[in-house]
Design a protein around this motif. Structure first.
Motif, mmCIF file in Angstrom:
data_model
loop_
_atom_site.group_PDB
_atom_site.id
_atom_site.type_symbol
_atom_site.label_atom_id
_atom_site.label_comp_id
_atom_site.label_asym_id
_atom_site.label_seq_id
_atom_site.Cartn_x
_atom_site.Cartn_y
_atom_site.Cartn_z
ATOM 1 N N PRO A 683 -4.201 4.011 -13.143
ATOM 2 C CA PRO A 683 -3.372 5.083 -12.566
ATOM 3 C C PRO A 683 -3.755 5.322 -11.104
ATOM 4 O O PRO A 683 -4.939 5.302 -10.753
ATOM 5 C CB PRO A 683 -3.704 6.297 -13.450
ATOM 6 N N VAL A 684 -2.757 5.523 -10.257
ATOM 7 C CA VAL A 684 -3.003 5.695 -8.820
ATOM 8 C C VAL A 684 -2.461 7.046 -8.380
ATOM 9 O O VAL A 684 -1.501 7.569 -8.951
ATOM 10 C CB VAL A 684 -2.346 4.561 -8.004
ATOM 11 N N PRO A 685 -3.062 7.642 -7.327
ATOM 12 C CA PRO A 685 -2.530 8.921 -6.820
ATOM 13 C C PRO A 685 -1.222 8.707 -6.080
ATOM 14 O O PRO A 685 -0.858 7.586 -5.703
ATOM 15 C CB PRO A 685 -3.644 9.393 -5.870
ATOM 16 N N PHE A 686 -0.524 9.800 -5.843
ATOM 17 C CA PHE A 686 0.796 9.768 -5.215
ATOM 18 C C PHE A 686 0.822 8.953 -3.916
ATOM 19 O O PHE A 686 1.689 8.085 -3.741
ATOM 20 C CB PHE A 686 1.256 11.215 -5.002
ATOM 21 N N PRO A 687 -0.120 9.159 -2.981
ATOM 22 C CA PRO A 687 -0.019 8.432 -1.701
ATOM 23 C C PRO A 687 -0.135 6.919 -1.831
ATOM 24 O O PRO A 687 0.244 6.192 -0.896
ATOM 25 C CB PRO A 687 -1.201 9.004 -0.886
ATOM 26 N N GLU A 688 -0.660 6.423 -2.934
ATOM 27 C CA GLU A 688 -0.847 4.984 -3.081
ATOM 28 C C GLU A 688 0.338 4.283 -3.757
ATOM 29 O O GLU A 688 0.340 3.062 -3.888
ATOM 30 C CB GLU A 688 -2.128 4.702 -3.869
ATOM 31 N N ILE A 689 1.339 5.035 -4.190
ATOM 32 C CA ILE A 689 2.442 4.433 -4.950
ATOM 33 C C ILE A 689 3.272 3.497 -4.065
ATOM 34 O O ILE A 689 3.531 2.332 -4.425
ATOM 35 C CB ILE A 689 3.334 5.515 -5.583
ATOM 36 N N ILE A 690 3.727 3.994 -2.920
ATOM 37 C CA ILE A 690 4.582 3.159 -2.062
ATOM 38 C C ILE A 690 3.827 1.936 -1.545
ATOM 39 O O ILE A 690 4.360 0.815 -1.594
ATOM 40 C CB ILE A 690 5.175 3.995 -0.918
ATOM 41 N N PRO A 691 2.561 2.060 -1.052
ATOM 42 C CA PRO A 691 1.816 0.849 -0.680
ATOM 43 C C PRO A 691 1.669 -0.130 -1.838
ATOM 44 O O PRO A 691 1.741 -1.348 -1.639
ATOM 45 C CB PRO A 691 0.458 1.396 -0.233
ATOM 46 N N PHE A 692 1.475 0.413 -3.053
ATOM 47 C CA PHE A 692 1.358 -0.461 -4.222
ATOM 48 C C PHE A 692 2.659 -1.241 -4.440
ATOM 49 O O PHE A 692 2.648 -2.452 -4.662
ATOM 50 C CB PHE A 692 1.026 0.367 -5.460
ATOM 51 N N LEU A 693 3.799 -0.522 -4.358
ATOM 52 C CA LEU A 693 5.093 -1.181 -4.563
ATOM 53 C C LEU A 693 5.382 -2.181 -3.441
ATOM 54 O O LEU A 693 5.891 -3.282 -3.691
ATOM 55 C CB LEU A 693 6.209 -0.136 -4.644
ATOM 56 N N ASP A 694 5.062 -1.801 -2.204
ATOM 57 C CA ASP A 694 5.272 -2.728 -1.089
ATOM 58 C C ASP A 694 4.493 -4.019 -1.308
ATOM 59 O O ASP A 694 5.018 -5.125 -1.113
ATOM 60 C CB ASP A 694 4.827 -2.078 0.224
ATOM 61 N N GLN A 695 3.236 -3.870 -1.709
ATOM 62 C CA GLN A 695 2.397 -5.044 -1.937
ATOM 63 C C GLN A 695 2.893 -5.853 -3.120
ATOM 64 O O GLN A 695 2.922 -7.092 -3.076
ATOM 65 C CB GLN A 695 0.946 -4.593 -2.190
ATOM 66 N N PHE A 696 3.327 -5.170 -4.185
ATOM 67 C CA PHE A 696 3.809 -5.861 -5.387
ATOM 68 C C PHE A 696 5.051 -6.694 -5.066
ATOM 69 O O PHE A 696 5.123 -7.879 -5.416
ATOM 70 C CB PHE A 696 4.122 -4.844 -6.489
ATOM 71 N N TYR A 697 6.017 -6.097 -4.401
ATOM 72 C CA TYR A 697 7.262 -6.816 -4.116
ATOM 73 C C TYR A 697 7.072 -7.857 -3.008
ATOM 74 O O TYR A 697 7.824 -8.833 -2.932
ATOM 75 C CB TYR A 697 8.369 -5.833 -3.765
ATOM 76 N N LYS A 698 6.066 -7.641 -2.159
ATOM 77 C CA LYS A 698 5.751 -8.648 -1.151
ATOM 78 C C LYS A 698 5.268 -9.922 -1.827
ATOM 79 O O LYS A 698 5.649 -11.040 -1.453
ATOM 80 C CB LYS A 698 4.678 -8.112 -0.196
ATOM 81 N N LYS A 699 4.422 -9.769 -2.866
ATOM 82 C CA LYS A 699 3.949 -10.925 -3.631
ATOM 83 C C LYS A 699 5.108 -11.617 -4.329
ATOM 84 O O LYS A 699 5.159 -12.836 -4.445
ATOM 85 C CB LYS A 699 2.908 -10.483 -4.658
#
Length: 702
Positions: A683-699
Motif C-alpha cells: 500500500p502506498v500513500p496518496f502522493p505516490e499514486i500518480i508516480p507509481f502509475l506513471d512508472q507502471f505505464y511507462k514500463k
C-alpha cells in the motif's frame, strides 16, 4: 443476483404499483411487469405474455370483475396464479375470493408476504407445467409407451415395477450402475439396493404418494452389489389403468454420484482443516453457538472451552522440517480425540493451536482437573524419524458466564487465558478471570489514544493497487487506513480497527477514508485522466447503523465523484449477519453504479449457502487459500472450484495476498481476473499514486 419474474398488475393507483415493484426488488426479485388500469384491456394483455402471476387490486374498477377474470382464465385453460391486493379489514370478502379460486391475498398496507407468495406460486406453476408435460408425454397408448421406453433406455437408467413394487424390467444401464446382473434384480423390489438416506417412514410417504397416481422425484443413496454407494436423481411415474388403479411404476434414474462427491469435498474443504480433518474455526464457532443456545433453553450442558497451544512448536518445525511438524500435529489431534469423550467437539484453530468444547463438566474445578489429566495423557513421547518427541502444551479455559456468553467471546477469552498461561510458564493451565484484565486495560489505553488520533491527524489512508490480469492495467485500488502513534509508531490495523468498531470510532474513520478516497479520484481520474476505482471497507456498525448509501450519494453530489469510481467491501460475517437487511442495502448501491465486493471469501461459515442470494460484483479470495497451492494438489482444486463458482455467478474474482511470481502464474492459469498483494506493490500513500502509475505505464509502453 436478482431473480426475474413476469407479473401482470391490475391496478390504477400508481403509488400502489410503485410499492409493489419496490417490495419485489428489495427482496431479490427483478420484476418484468405490465400494468393494466382497466378491465377492458385484461383479455388482450393476459394473452401477450407467459405471465408468472397476476396481481389484482380489490378496489374499483377491478373489484366487480374478479370473478370474470377467474372465469376467463379457466375457460381459456390459462394457468396463471391470481393474487389479490386487498384491504386487511375485508376478511369476509377475501374468504369468498379464496373459495372462488384466488390463489392468495396480500395485505396492501404491509406487502409483507408478497415476495414469499410470488416465489411460492411461481414454483408451483413451474411444477404444474412440468407435471402436465410429463403426464402428457407418458400417459399415451401402450405402443407409444414402448417407443418412449426404447428412447429412455438409450439415455437413462430405467427400472419398471408392478403395482406391488416388484421389479419386472431393468435396462442394461441400470443393471450396470447397481453392479447386479439383470436377472438378479428381476423379481425383487428396490430394497435390494439398501437405500441409505431414506427411512421406513420416508418410503411409506413415497409409496402413499405414487399409489395415488402422483409423480415423485428425489435423490436416493443406494448400495451396489459390492457394498459401495451411489447417488441417483430418481423420478417415479405411476401408470393408471382404466379402472383408476395403478398397475405399474416406471423409475428413471440419473447418476449424480460425482456431483455429490464434489459437493461433499467442497463443503469439507471449506469447513474442515485439511491436515487433521478437524472442524476449522468457522465451523467450531457455529458448534459453540449451538451449545450455548441449548444451554440457554434447557439450562443443561454447561459450555466450557479449552484452548491448547503446543509449546515451542516452531522449534520442532525448524529442526525436523515442516513435514515432520505436520505429522506431529496429526498425532497430537488423534490423541486429543482418544482422550476426549464422544460428545467433545475438537478443532484445530490454526498452526499449533487446538481447542476442545465440553458441556458435561459441572464446575471450573472439574475443568482444571480435566486439563491436567489431558496434559499427562499428551505427555507420552512421539516416535518420529529416530527421535522421541516430548510435547508440552499451555492451556486456557473459558467457561460460559464469566468467560463470555457468545461463541466468539468464549473462544477469544480461552485464547487470552492460554496466552496468559504461556506468558507465565509453558505447560501450565490458566482460567480466564478478572486478573487478566491487564490486556483489556491496554486495549482501553489504545482506544483512548485512537480518539486523540482523529483530532491530531495521526490517521492516514494508504492505497494498494489491484492488477487486471487480462488487460495488464491498474484500474482498481483498495483504501487501507493506517495509524502512526506518536509513541508506539505504526499501530497494526488488526489492533485498532476492532477497538474502533467497539467504540463507535469506526464511523468518523470511515467518513475520513471516504473523503481521502474522493481526493484521490479527483486528482488521479478527473485531473490526470487515469481511470481509477477505489474500494472502501465497511464495518458492521457503519453498514447497519449508518446510511452508507446516503454518504456515497452525498459524496457524488458534493464533489462530483462518479459512482463507478467507488467500491465497497464487506466481509462474509457482515453479509450473513442479517441477510434481509443486507440485500436491500447492497442492491441500492449496485443500482446507482457502486460495485460491491465480498472480502476475505472463505473465512466465514455461510458463504456457500448464501452466496447466490447476495447482490455482488466482486469476490475477493482470502490470501489463506494461496498457502501451499501447487499444480494438482488439493488446495489448487479448491481454488479452481471457487474461481469457477464465482464466474458462474457472474462475479469478478480478485486474489488477495499474492506475494510470489509462482502464485501469479498459477492464478493466471486458473483464469483469475485480478490480483492484489506485495508482488505488485505494498500500500502506498496518496502522493505516490500518480508516480507509481506513471512508472507502471511507462514500463508497459517501453
Amino acid at each position: 443476483m436478482a431473480s426475474p419474474i413476469s407479473v401482470l398488475i391490475l391496478e390504477n393507483d400508481s403509488n400502489s404499483v410503485f410499492d409493489l415493484v419496490r417490495e419485489m426488488k428489495a427482496n431479490g426479485l427483478s420484476p418484468l411487469y405490465r400494468v393494466v388500469e382497466s378491465s377492458a384491456n385484461f383479455e388482450a394483455t393476459v394473452l401477450e405474455e407467459d405471465w408468472d402471476a397476476i396481481i389484482c387490486s380489490t378496489r374499483a374498477p377491478f373489484q366487480s370483475e374478479i370473478s370474470f377474470f377467474l372465469k376467463f382464465l379457466n375457460e381459456k385453460k390459462i394457468d396463471i396464479p391470481v393474487i389479490l391486493l386487498s384491504e386487511p379489514e375485508d376478511f369476509h370478502k377475501n374468504l369468498l375470493y379464496m373459495k372462488s379460486g384466488v390463489n392468495d391475498i396480500i395485505d396492501r398496507k404491509t406487502l409483507l408476504r408478497l415476495t414469499e407468495v410470488l416465489e411460492r406460486e411461481r414454483r408451483e406453476l413451474v411444477y404444474r407445467k412440468e407435471k402436465n408435460t410429463t403426464e402428457t408425454f407418458l400417459y399415451q397408448s401402450l405402443k407409444e409407451i414402448q417407443l418412449q421406453k426404447f428412447a429412455l433406455d438409450q439415455a437413462n437408467k430405467v427400472s419398471i415395477t408392478d403395482a406391488n413394487g416388484i421389479i419386472t424390467y431393468v435396462n442394461d444401464a441400470f443393471a450396470k450402475i447397481t453392479g447386479y446382473e439383470s436377472f438378479e434384480l428381476l423379481g425383487h423390489n428396490h430394497r435390494i439396493l439398501k437405500s441409505q438416506n431414506k427411512s421406513k417412514e420416508d418410503w411409506a410417504k413415497i409409496w402413499e404418494s405414487i399409489h395415488k397416481g402422483k409423480v415423485w422425484r428425489g435423490e436416493i443413496l443406494n448400495t451396489k452389489k459390492d457394498g459401495s454407494l451411489f447417488w441417483v436423481d430418481t423420478t417415479i411415474v405411476p401408470f393408471i389403468g382404466t379402472d383408476g388403479s395403478v398397475f405399474q411404476y416406471i423409475a428413471i434414474h440419473h447418476d449424480i454420484t460425482d456431483q455429490k462427491l464434489a459437493e461433499e469435498q467442497l463443503t469439507h474443504d471449506a469447513f474442515y482443516d485439511n491436515l487433521t480433518g478437524l472442524p476449522n474455526r468457522a465451523l467450531y464457532l457455529a458448534r459453540i453457538e449451538q451449545k450455548i443456545f441449548t444451554y440457554n433453553i434447557q439450562k443443561d450442558g454447561y459450555p466450557i472451552v479449552f484452548c491448547i497451544n503446543i509449546d515451542n512448536f516452531k522449534r520442532i518445525n525448524h529442526s525436523l522440517g515442516n513435514e515432520s511438524g505436520d505429522k506431529i500435529l496429526i498425532i497430537f489431534s488423534e490423541r486429543l480425540k482418544q482422550f476426549s469423550d464422544k460428545d467433545a467437539i475438537i478443532t484445530r484453530l490454526g498452526a499449533d493451536n487446538f481447542s476442545i468444547l465440553l458441556n458435561h463438566l459441572l464446575s471450573i474445578e472439574e475443568a482444571v482437573d480435566y486439563a491436567y489429566r489431558l496434559f499427562e495423557f499428551l505427555g507420552d513421547p512421539i516416535p518420529l524419524g529416530g527421535y522421541e518427541i516430548y510435547l508440552t502444551a499451555s492451556y486456557g479455559i473459558s467457561a460460559f458466564g464469566l468467560g463470555g456468553k457468545e461463541a466468539d467471546v468464549l473462544l477469544r477469552n480461552a485464547e487470552i487465558a492460554m496466552f496468559h498461561a504461556k506468558s507465565q510458564k509453558v505447560g501450565t493451565v490458566a482460567v480466564f478471570n478478572q486478573a487478566m484484565q491487564e490486556k483489556i486495560h491496554f486495549q482501553l489505553e489504545i482506544q483512548n489514544d485512537l480518539k486523540k488520533a482523529l483530532i491530531h491527524n495521526e490517521i492516514s489512508v494508504f492505497f494498494q493497487p489491484i492488477l487486471d490480469l487480462k488487460s495488464n492495467q491498474i484500474g482498481h485500488w483498495e483504501a487501507l487506513v493506517r495509524w502512526r502513534h506518536p509513541q508506539r509508531g505504526m499501530v497494526s490495523p488488526a489492533e485498532f480497527i476492532p477497538l474502533a468498531e467497539d467504540s463507535g470510532l469506526i464511523v468518523p474513520i470511515t467518513r475520513f477514508v471516504l473523503e481521502q478516497t474522493a481526493n484521490v479520484i479527483e486528482e488521479v481520474q478527473i485531473k490526470k485522466g487515469y481511470p481509477i476505482s477505489i474500494a472502501v471497507n465497511l464495518s458492521p456498525q457503519v453498514f447497519y447503523d449508518q446510511n452508507i448509501f446516503h454518504w456515497i450519494v452525498d459524496l457524488h453530489k458534493r464533489r462530483g465523484i462518479p459512482y463507478s469510481s467507488l467500491q465497497v467491501e464487506i466481509t462474509e460475517s457482515l453479509a450473513m449477519k442479517n441477510l434481509s437487511d443486507t440485500v436491500p442495502i447492497l442492491s441500492n448501491l449496485i443500482d446507482i453504479g457502486v460495485k460491491v465486493a465480498l472480502d476475505d471469501f472463505g473465512t466465514g461459515f455461510s458463504s456457500l449457502s448464501y452466496l447466490e442470494k447476495l447482490p455482488l460484483s466482486i469476490l475477493k479470495i482470502d490470501k489463506s487459500f494461496l498457502n501451499n497451492v501447487h499444480v494438482g494438489n488439493k488446495e489448487s482444486f479448491l481454488l479452481i472450484s471457487i474461481i469457477n463458482m464465482a464466474h458462474d455467478l457472474g462475479y469478478t474474482v480478485v486474489a488477495e495476498g499474492v506475494e510470489e511470481l509462482e502464485q501469479l502464474e498459477l492464478l493466471q492459469s486458473y483464469q483469475c481476473d485480478e490480483i492484489q498483494g506485495y508482488w505488485l506493490s505494498k500500500p502506498v500513500p496518496f502522493p505516490e499514486i500518480i508516480p507509481f502509475l506513471d512508472q507502471f505505464y511507462k514500463k508497459e509502453t517501453s
